[in-house]
Design a protein around this motif. Sequence first.
Motif, PDB file in Angstrom:
ATOM      1  N   UNK A 114       0.843  -1.191   0.000  1.00 49.68           N
ATOM      2  CA  UNK A 114       0.000   0.000   0.000  1.00 49.68           C
ATOM      3  C   UNK A 114       0.884   1.249   0.000  1.00 49.68           C
ATOM      4  N   UNK A 115       0.687   2.107  -0.987  1.00 41.49           N
ATOM      5  CA  UNK A 115       1.378   3.394  -1.009  1.00 41.49           C
ATOM      6  C   UNK A 115       0.453   4.432  -0.378  1.00 41.49           C
ATOM      7  N   UNK A 116       0.765   4.803   0.851  1.00 42.51           N
ATOM      8  CA  UNK A 116      -0.041   5.752   1.621  1.00 42.51           C
ATOM      9  C   UNK A 116       0.670   7.104   1.618  1.00 42.51           C
ATOM     10  N   UNK A 117       0.345   7.922   0.626  1.00 42.15           N
ATOM     11  CA  UNK A 117       1.084   9.171   0.406  1.00 42.15           C
ATOM     12  C   UNK A 117       1.068  10.084   1.622  1.00 42.15           C
ATOM     13  N   UNK A 118       0.025  10.015   2.406  1.00 41.98           N
ATOM     14  CA  UNK A 118      -0.085  10.927   3.538  1.00 41.98           C
ATOM     15  C   UNK A 118       0.988  10.647   4.590  1.00 41.98           C
ATOM     16  N   UNK A 119       1.551   9.443   4.576  1.00 45.80           N
ATOM     17  CA  UNK A 119       2.456   9.026   5.633  1.00 45.80           C
ATOM     18  C   UNK A 119       3.911   8.957   5.192  1.00 45.80           C
ATOM     19  N   UNK A 120       4.175   8.379   4.029  1.00 45.27           N
ATOM     20  CA  UNK A 120       5.532   8.322   3.509  1.00 45.27           C
ATOM     21  C   UNK A 120       5.457   7.891   2.046  1.00 45.27           C
ATOM     22  N   UNK A 121       6.585   7.963   1.368  1.00 45.92           N
ATOM     23  CA  UNK A 121       6.610   7.639  -0.063  1.00 45.92           C
ATOM     24  C   UNK A 121       7.146   6.237  -0.347  1.00 45.92           C
ATOM     25  N   UNK A 122       7.304   5.426   0.684  1.00 44.80           N
ATOM     26  CA  UNK A 122       7.594   4.010   0.490  1.00 44.80           C
ATOM     27  C   UNK A 122       6.371   3.224   0.924  1.00 44.80           C
ATOM     28  N   UNK A 123       6.046   2.153   0.215  1.00 47.40           N
ATOM     29  CA  UNK A 123       4.813   1.425   0.539  1.00 47.40           C
ATOM     30  C   UNK A 123       4.907   0.616   1.826  1.00 47.40           C
ATOM     31  N   UNK A 124       3.747   0.357   2.390  1.00 41.34           N
ATOM     32  CA  UNK A 124       3.610  -0.492   3.564  1.00 41.34           C
ATOM     33  C   UNK A 124       3.039  -1.849   3.147  1.00 41.34           C
ATOM     34  N   UNK A 125       3.414  -2.935   3.825  1.00 39.42           N
ATOM     35  CA  UNK A 125       2.733  -4.211   3.597  1.00 39.42           C
ATOM     36  C   UNK A 125       1.243  -4.081   3.911  1.00 39.42           C
TER      37      UNK A 125
END
Length: 209
Positions: A114-125
Amino acid sequence: MSINQENSTTRSPGGSADLVALDAHAVGVSIDLVARATPADLTRPTPCAEWTLEGLLTHMAVQHNGFAAAARGETDPGVWEVSSLGDDPFGAYRDSAERVLDAFAAEGVLDRMFLLHEFREEPFPGHQAISFHLVDYVVHSWDVAKALGLTPNLAAAAVEAAYEIAQMVPTGEARLVPGAAFGPEVAFSGGSRLDQVVAHLGRSPNWPA
């Protein structure tokens, strides 16, 4: 309020198989609570001091839309931009909630990134991203319920899972940084497990006293 990248080691409690169902339950509780609100309630204060109920619903809808897009593998950061809920804010909120429920119900979602732009620019599992969302919607269901003078009908399993995840959120000076996802932990003893969750994440269980 959202868990951010500081919690990169989060593991889903109770096993990943339960995570989507627990999140869907928490979102469903929020839908049921919002359905009980009236237009006159939109100006009510909420435990999120910067938001009225309308502002909180706007934030929640943005979060749902952003997480849904991330679950589908979309990368456009524009989905995280705040916009008006329009003439039917309650319907717009319900639509956003159903959108994220549909996205999280997709086969293999926990194995996606998951790419959560609001949090960081690297994806999360996927399992980690959905655990963030679960905590948000246990707490935001409580926020909405408090604003309306109601009690959120949250299952014990969802609250316990949120509690386990919330314990991984850093306290101390990390909560004082401008733009921090959570306010300082509120000193609180006793109470329910839900009280303990919201106090740890910077809300007074006794709000609005």
